[in-house]
Design a protein around this motif. Structure first.
Motif, PDB file in Angstrom:
ATOM      1  N   ASP A 464       0.914  -1.139   0.103  1.00 18.25           N
ATOM      2  CA  ASP A 464       0.028  -0.061  -0.089  1.00 18.25           C
ATOM      3  C   ASP A 464       0.917   1.162  -0.059  1.00 18.25           C
ATOM      4  N   GLY A 465       1.067   2.036  -1.120  1.00 18.18           N
ATOM      5  CA  GLY A 465       1.797   2.989  -1.152  1.00 18.18           C
ATOM      6  C   GLY A 465       2.433   3.030  -2.679  1.00 18.18           C
ATOM      7  N   GLY A 466       3.397   4.103  -2.778  1.00 22.49           N
ATOM      8  CA  GLY A 466       3.903   4.391  -3.976  1.00 22.49           C
ATOM      9  C   GLY A 466       5.307   3.949  -4.062  1.00 22.49           C
ATOM     10  N   LYS A 467       6.276   4.648  -4.868  1.00 23.95           N
ATOM     11  CA  LYS A 467       7.549   4.309  -5.149  1.00 23.95           C
ATOM     12  C   LYS A 467       8.396   4.143  -3.711  1.00 23.95           C
ATOM     13  N   GLY A 468       8.210   4.857  -2.713  1.00 20.69           N
ATOM     14  CA  GLY A 468       8.869   4.515  -1.553  1.00 20.69           C
ATOM     15  C   GLY A 468       8.691   3.389  -0.769  1.00 20.69           C
ATOM     16  N   GLN A 469       7.362   3.123  -0.512  1.00 23.73           N
ATOM     17  CA  GLN A 469       7.021   1.931   0.414  1.00 23.73           C
ATOM     18  C   GLN A 469       7.516   0.751  -0.397  1.00 23.73           C
ATOM     19  N   LEU A 491       0.761   0.098  -4.791  1.00 27.65           N
ATOM     20  CA  LEU A 491      -0.635   0.655  -5.308  1.00 27.65           C
ATOM     21  C   LEU A 491      -0.689   2.011  -4.486  1.00 27.65           C
ATOM     22  N   ALA A 492      -0.714   3.095  -5.282  1.00 29.60           N
ATOM     23  CA  ALA A 492      -0.698   4.424  -4.570  1.00 29.60           C
ATOM     24  C   ALA A 492      -1.977   5.142  -4.922  1.00 29.60           C
ATOM     25  N   LYS A 504      -2.551   4.414  -8.716  1.00 31.45           N
ATOM     26  CA  LYS A 504      -1.294   4.196  -9.563  1.00 31.45           C
ATOM     27  C   LYS A 504      -0.761   2.797  -9.053  1.00 31.45           C
ATOM     28  N   VAL A 505      -0.181   2.034 -10.142  1.00 34.16           N
ATOM     29  CA  VAL A 505       0.264   0.753 -10.027  1.00 34.16           C
ATOM     30  C   VAL A 505       1.755   0.919 -10.299  1.00 34.16           C
ATOM     31  N   TYR A 506       2.676   0.853  -9.203  1.00 32.47           N
ATOM     32  CA  TYR A 506       4.126   0.877  -9.290  1.00 32.47           C
ATOM     33  C   TYR A 506       4.684  -0.529  -9.510  1.00 32.47           C
ATOM     34  N   LEU A 507       5.898  -0.690 -10.240  1.00 33.44           N
ATOM     35  CA  LEU A 507       6.528  -2.000 -10.024  1.00 33.44           C
ATOM     36  C   LEU A 507       7.995  -1.691  -9.728  1.00 33.44           C
ATOM     37  N   PRO A 508       8.844  -2.515  -9.210  1.00 38.50           N
ATOM     38  CA  PRO A 508      10.153  -2.248  -8.967  1.00 38.50           C
ATOM     39  C   PRO A 508      10.945  -1.681 -10.029  1.00 38.50           C
ATOM     40  N   PRO A 513       4.101   5.161 -13.001  1.00 40.83           N
ATOM     41  CA  PRO A 513       2.862   4.074 -12.840  1.00 40.83           C
ATOM     42  C   PRO A 513       2.824   3.494 -14.274  1.00 40.83           C
ATOM     43  N   LEU A 514       2.187   2.157 -14.070  1.00 38.26           N
ATOM     44  CA  LEU A 514       1.900   1.549 -15.199  1.00 38.26           C
ATOM     45  C   LEU A 514       0.551   2.104 -15.858  1.00 38.26           C
TER      46      LEU A 514
END
Length: 606
Positions: A464-469, A491-492, A504-508, A513-514
Motif C-alpha cells: 500500500d503506497g507508491g515508490k518509497g514504500q 498501489l498508490a 497508480k500501480v508501480y513495479l520495482p 506508474p503502469l
C-alpha cells in the motif's frame, strides 16, 4: 513414484472394509476415506498406471504415510469415517465450504420470561433450538420477523435483570419492555409458544391460537390487548401469503437437491413444513475425492448432526448407495424415526427436481463469480508481466493512533477472493516513534523470516503506497534472499488535485506508474485487497485500544476482579456507560456492594 514405506504398507493392506488416513510429513491428516475393500481403494491411488487427475496428484504429492483402520462392516467404516472427518477436518475431504458452525436460534422455555438468542452451537441444556440457518443474513431476517410479530426480548439475562429503563427495542415497538414494565408471565409465555410454532412452520396453528386468545380478551373487554393480538394475526397472515404451498399432503419434510461441476458442489435444502415451503438454503461444498453420488450422504451427516430439528422425511434429488448407511447413522442421533427417500415419480419427484434446479442455479452463480475473479487475475497477470497467475495475493497495512498501539494486518486473496482463514495480525513492539517504514520493515521481516514454514509464499505481494514504500519492501525481500520468488507491486492512491482519475500501480525499478486504462478489473482487484488490508488493520488497532482502555480503567480497583469486570462490561457495554450509572444501579449487580460501587465510580471519575 511412491516411496518404499508406502509400497510396503500397501502390500500389507487387507481386502477388508475400513478407513484409511493419509498424512503429510508433519503428521497432519490430509484425507480420510472409507472403502469396502481397502486394498483396491489404495491401489487406485498408489498403483495406478495412468496419470492421476490434478486434484489427486496434488494430494499424492503431499502424502508421506497412511494408516488403516479395519472395520467389521461397511456401516462401521461409514460411521468411523464420519467421526474422523468431524474430529480432524482434513483439507481434502468433503466439508461445508466455510468450515464454520452455522447460526441457530435458541429459546429456553424454562425461564419465566424466555429470550430469543442467536447462537452458533447446540448445548445440552434442554433449551429449544431452531436452524441451522445458511447465513447470518437469513438468521437475522428470521429474528427480525420474530421481534416484529411477537415482541420477545433479545437482551441477555444480566442486561434484563439490571436495566433501569427500557432499551431501544421497546422504543421502536419490537419488545414489550418487560425489563421495566409489568407484563403478565402467562401472557408472555403464550407469545413465546406462538413464536415456537411459527419457527416450526406451524403458521396455521399460530393463527388459530391467536384468534382464541383475541376472543378471550374481547370477552373480558380488554380491547387494547385484543387489538394487539389482532395486529399479530395480520402480521403472521402476511408471512403466510409469501410462503409457497408445495405439497398437498401437508407433511413436514426436507428436500435436498445436488448440483456439481468440477471440484465444486452445491446442496440445496428446502424446508417444507405443513406443506408450505418456509425456507430454502444453499450450502457450497468442496467435493474433495468423493464421487457426486457420495456427496449428499457426506453432507447429510455433517448437516443433521448439527441441526436443531430433523423432520421425519428427507427427499433426495440423486440416489446413493451411502444413503442407507447415512439413514441408519442419523436414526441413532434423532429422537424419532427418519426416512430417506429418492423419489422417481409423482409430487415428491417434482419437489426433488425443484431442489436440484435450485442447486444448479446457485452453482451457476458461484461459477460465474469465480469466472469473473479468474478474468481479473488473468488481466492482472498481463498488467504486471507475471509468469504465472497471482493465485495467492498478500497485502499488508499498519495502523496506530499517534504512535500508540501500532499493529499491522496481512490479508490474503486466494483465487481472487478473500481467504480469511489465512489472514494474520501483528502487534508491533520496540518501535517508540511513529514510523510507517519501520513498521512495514518489521512486519515483512516477521512474515518472511519466521512464518515461511507455516504458510506458502505469495505469487504477488501488494504494498500500500507508491515508490518509497515499494522500495522498502524490495529491500526487505532482497535481504531475506527472496528476490525473484514472487512479484511485488505498489498501489498508490490517486491525487485528485493533479487531475489523476485512477489509483497508480508501480513495479520495482520503474519510475512511472503502469498504464491501467485497459485493465479496470485488474486495478479493481488490487484496490479490493488494499482496502481490505486497511480495514483489517484499523479494526485490529481499535480493538487493541479499546481492550487496553477497558483493562486500565478497571484494573487495581479494590474488590473488582476478573469476574466482576466481565459482568460490568457485559451489562453496561463499556466504561463510559458504567461511569454514567448511579451507585444503586451498579450495586444491583450480584456481588457488588454499595460501597464498592461508590468507590468504583470515584476511581472512574478521576
Amino acid at each position: 513414484m511412491i516411496s518404499e514405506k508406502i509400497k510396503e504398507k500397501y502390500d500389507q493392506a487387507p481386502h477388508a472394509p475400513g478407513v484409511y488416513l493419509m498424512r503429510d510429513k508433519k503428521g497432519n491428516i490430509l484425507y480420510v476415506g472409507k472403502a469396502k475393500d481397502l486394498k483396491k481403494r489404495l491401489a487406485s491411488y498408489f498403483m495406478r498406471k495412468d496419470q492421476p487427475e490434478p486434484k489427486t496428484a496434488a494430494l499424492l504429492a503431499l502424502v508421506d504415510d497412511f494408516y488403516l483402520v479395519v472395520t467389521q462392516s461397511d456401516q462401521e467404516a461409514f460411521i468411523l469415517e464420519s467421526n474422523l472427518i468431524k474430529e480432524h477436518s482434513p483439507k481434502y475431504n468433503v466439508l461445508l465450504k466455510d468450515g464454520k458452525n452455522y447460526p441457530l436460534l435458541r429459546i429456553d422455555m424454562n425461564e419465566p420470561y424466555p429470550s430469543i438468542q442467536r447462537v452458533r452451537r447446540i448445548e445440552q441444556d434442554k433449551a429449544l433450538y431452531f436452524g441451522p440457518y445458511s447465513s447470518s443474513k437469513s438468521v437475522n431476517q428470521t429474528l427480525k420477523q420474530i421481534q416484529r410479530i411477537f415482541k420477545l426480548r433479545k437482551c441477555r439475562e444480566a442486561q434484563f435483570k439490571n436495566r433501569s429503563r427500557p432499551c431501544l427495542n421497546y422504543q421502536i415497538k419490537a419488545c414489550l419492555g418487560l425489563c421495566c414494565n409489568a407484563v403478565d408471565p402467562g401472557e408472555y409465555q403464550a407469545r413465546v409458544k406462538a413464536a415456537v410454532l411459527f419457527l416450526r412452520g406451524r403458521t396455521r396453528e399460530v393463527i388459530k391460537k391467536l384468534r382464541i386468545e383475541m376472543a378471550e380478551f374481547a370477552s373480558t373487554q380488554a380491547f387494547e390487548k385484543a387489538a394487539q393480538v389482532r395486529d399479530t394475526i395480520f402480521a403472521v397472515e402476511r408471512i403466510m401469503e409469501r410462503q409457497v404451498v408445495v405439497s398437498a399432503d401437508g407433511q413436514d419434510r426436507d428436500v435436498l437437491g445436488l448440483a456439481w461441476d468440477r471440484d465444486l458442489a452445491v446442496v440445496t435444502v428446502m424446508q417444507v413444513r405443513s406443506g408450505h415451503l418456509i425456507n430454502t438454503a444453499y450450502y457450497p461444498l468442496d467435493l474433495g475425492f468423493k464421487e457426486p453420488d457420495e456427496v449428499l450422504a457426506a453432507f447429510v451427516i455433517q448437516y443433521y448432526e448439527k441441526a436443531a430439528q430433523i423432520p421425519g422425511s428427507v427427499l433426495f434429488s440423486h440416489p446413493s448407495d451411502d444413503m442407507v448407511r447415512a439413514e441408519a447413522r442419523l436414526n441413532e442421533v434423532a429422537d424419532h424415526r427418519v426416512h430417506f427417500h429418492y423419489p422417481v415419480r409423482g409430487e415428491k419427484k417434482r419437489l426433488a427436481d425443484m431442489a436440484r434446479l435450485n442447486a444448479k442455479g446457485e452453482l451457476e452463480k458461484i461459477l460465474d463469480r469465480e469466472a469473473e475473479a479468474r478474468a481479473g487475475l488473468t488481466m492482472l497477470q498481463r498488467l504486471l508481466g507475471m509468469d504465472r497467475l497471482p493465485e495467492r495475493m498478500e497485502c499488508f497495512d499498519n495502523s496506530n493512533l499517534q504512535g500508540k498501539d501500532p499493529v499491522a494486518a496481512m490479508v490474503v486473496f486466494t483465487g481472487g477472493r478473500p481467504d480469511r482463514n489465512a489472514y494474520r495480525k501483528f502487534i508491533i513492539k520496540d518501535i517508540d516513534q511513529q514510523d510507517d517504514y519501520a513498521y512495514m520493515t518489521h512486519v515483512l521481516s516477521r512474515r518472511f523470516r519466521h512464518d515461511r514454514e507455516d504458510m506458502p509464499l505469495p505469487d504477488l505481494l501488494v504494498v500500500d503506497g507508491g515508490k518509497g514504500q515499494l522500495s522498502m519492501a524490495v529491500s526487505v525481500v532482497r535481504e531475506l534472499g527472496l528476490e525473484g520468488m514472487f512479484t511485488l507491486a505498489g498501489l498508490a492512491k490517486k491525487d485528485a488535485d493533479k487531475g489523476e482519475k485512477a489509483d497508480k500501480v508501480y513495479l520495482p525499478g520503474r519510475s512511472n506508474p503502469l498504464n491501467t486504462a485497459q485493465s479496470a478489473k485488474a486495478l479493481f482487484l488490487l484496490e479490493q485487497i488494499r482496502d481490505e488490508a486497511h480495514r483489517s488493520a484499523v479494526t485490529f488497532q481499535r480493538s487493541r485500544r479499546e481492550k487496553r482502555g477497558k483493562l486500565s480503567a478497571l484494573d487495581g480497583i479494590p474488590g473488582i476482579g476478573p469476574k466482576k469486570k466481565k459482568l460490568l462490561l457485559t451489562t453496561f457495554k463499556g466504561i463510559d456507560n458504567i461511569r454514567n450509572q448511579s451507585p444503586e444501579e451498579l450495586a444491583a449487580l450480584p456481588g457488588i456492594t454499595l460501597d464498592m460501587a461508590r468507590n468504583l465510580l470515584q476511581v472512574l471519575s478521576e
